[in-house]
Design an enzyme around this catalytic site. Structure first.
Site, PDB file in Angstrom:
ATOM      1  N   GLU A   1       0.787  -1.254  -0.337  1.00 33.58           N
ATOM      2  CA  GLU A   1       0.166   0.135   0.159  1.00 33.58           C
ATOM      3  C   GLU A   1       0.427   1.171  -0.035  1.00 33.58           C
ATOM      4  O   GLU A   1       1.737   1.755   0.314  1.00 33.58           O
ATOM      5  CB  GLU A   1      -0.377  -0.464   1.555  1.00 33.58           C
ATOM      6  CG  GLU A   1      -0.504   0.353   2.478  1.00 33.58           C
ATOM      7  CD  GLU A   1      -1.035   1.147   3.474  1.00 33.58           C
ATOM      8  OE1 GLU A   1      -1.526   1.474   3.857  1.00 33.58           O
ATOM      9  OE2 GLU A   1      -1.597  -0.293   4.023  1.00 33.58           O
TER      10      GLU A   1
ATOM     11  N   ARG B   1      -2.077  11.083   6.892  1.00 29.46           N
ATOM     12  CA  ARG B   1      -2.347  10.590   5.218  1.00 29.46           C
ATOM     13  C   ARG B   1      -3.544  10.783   4.872  1.00 29.46           C
ATOM     14  O   ARG B   1      -3.610  10.045   3.829  1.00 29.46           O
ATOM     15  CB  ARG B   1      -1.898   9.384   5.224  1.00 29.46           C
ATOM     16  CG  ARG B   1      -0.516   8.818   6.250  1.00 29.46           C
ATOM     17  CD  ARG B   1      -0.774   7.102   6.809  1.00 29.46           C
ATOM     18  NE  ARG B   1      -0.372   6.136   5.301  1.00 29.46           N
ATOM     19  CZ  ARG B   1      -0.668   5.261   5.586  1.00 29.46           C
ATOM     20  NH1 ARG B   1      -0.978   5.184   6.784  1.00 29.46           N
ATOM     21  NH2 ARG B   1      -0.386   4.629   4.225  1.00 29.46           N
TER      22      ARG B   1
ATOM     23  N   ARG C   1      -5.176   6.028  -1.247  1.00 29.27           N
ATOM     24  CA  ARG C   1      -4.804   4.769  -1.079  1.00 29.27           C
ATOM     25  C   ARG C   1      -4.494   3.937  -2.590  1.00 29.27           C
ATOM     26  O   ARG C   1      -5.988   3.943  -3.690  1.00 29.27           O
ATOM     27  CB  ARG C   1      -4.202   3.791  -0.392  1.00 29.27           C
ATOM     28  CG  ARG C   1      -5.387   3.948   0.904  1.00 29.27           C
ATOM     29  CD  ARG C   1      -3.693   4.369   1.613  1.00 29.27           C
ATOM     30  NE  ARG C   1      -3.366   4.814   3.076  1.00 29.27           N
ATOM     31  CZ  ARG C   1      -4.030   6.271   3.805  1.00 29.27           C
ATOM     32  NH1 ARG C   1      -3.969   6.831   3.144  1.00 29.27           N
ATOM     33  NH2 ARG C   1      -3.803   5.655   4.986  1.00 29.27           N
TER      34      ARG C   1
ATOM     35  N   HIS D   1     -10.585   5.340   1.909  1.00 30.90           N
ATOM     36  CA  HIS D   1      -9.838   4.346   2.759  1.00 30.90           C
ATOM     37  C   HIS D   1     -10.205   2.594   3.186  1.00 30.90           C
ATOM     38  O   HIS D   1     -10.729   2.298   3.185  1.00 30.90           O
ATOM     39  CB  HIS D   1     -10.120   4.463   4.108  1.00 30.90           C
ATOM     40  CG  HIS D   1      -8.739   4.114   4.674  1.00 30.90           C
ATOM     41  ND1 HIS D   1      -9.084   3.181   5.976  1.00 30.90           N
ATOM     42  CD2 HIS D   1      -7.733   4.723   5.388  1.00 30.90           C
ATOM     43  CE1 HIS D   1      -8.167   3.017   6.919  1.00 30.90           C
ATOM     44  NE2 HIS D   1      -6.727   3.719   6.070  1.00 30.90           N
TER      45      HIS D   1
END
Length: 147
Positions: free
Chosen positions: A101, A112, A116, A138
């Protein structure tokens, strides 16, 4: 109108209705369904069933992250390149450790964020044609990045 005239009129109406229908399977509706299903197949990854996303359609931060992945870094976040466990089971099944990831920064986020990129690779650097997925939420949903 006598009963004698109703039957021919009903028959004429029914014949007109039947003539307007195409029972051969090759009518406009059948062609539209075939075209739509072919298009759908082309916009989805045949292995995962997930929709494709072109690199150019990723947010600019996602495009930069993908370039970093392919170059092997350096990565701005400590967790980048760590193993992604696919606990959600949304991505195709792979041996443990196959998914890595990477963070896609979100402007305005102090951490963050939720975006992703996940790539199939057994080492932190993914080759240019690696199987990669983008999640903007997420890991709730994924799209396969077109190679």
């Amino acid at each position: 109108m006598s009963r004698r005239h109703r039957l021919p009129l009903a028959a004429v109406l029914l014949a007109g209705l039947l003539a307007a229908c195409d029972f051969s399977g090759g009518g406009q509706q059948a062609r539209q369904t075939t075209t739509t299903s072919t298009t759908t197949r082309l916009t989805r990854d045949p292995v995962s069933g997930l929709p494709f996303v072109a690199v150019r359609d990723l947010p600019p931060e996602g495009q930069r992250t993908l370039r970093l992945i392919r170059a092997g870094g350096p990565f701005p976040y400590r967790k980048d390149g760590s193993v992604f466990g696919n606990r959600e089971g949304v991505l195709p099944g792979r041996p443990s450790g196959s998914y890595r990831e990477y963070t896609v920064p979100t402007p305005g986020e102090g951490d963050r964020g939720a975006r992703r990129i996940i790539c199939v690779t057994e080492r932190p650097q993914a080759p240019p044609a690696a199987e990669c997925y983008y999640s903007a939420d997420h890991y709730t949903t994924f799209r396969r990045i077109q190679p």
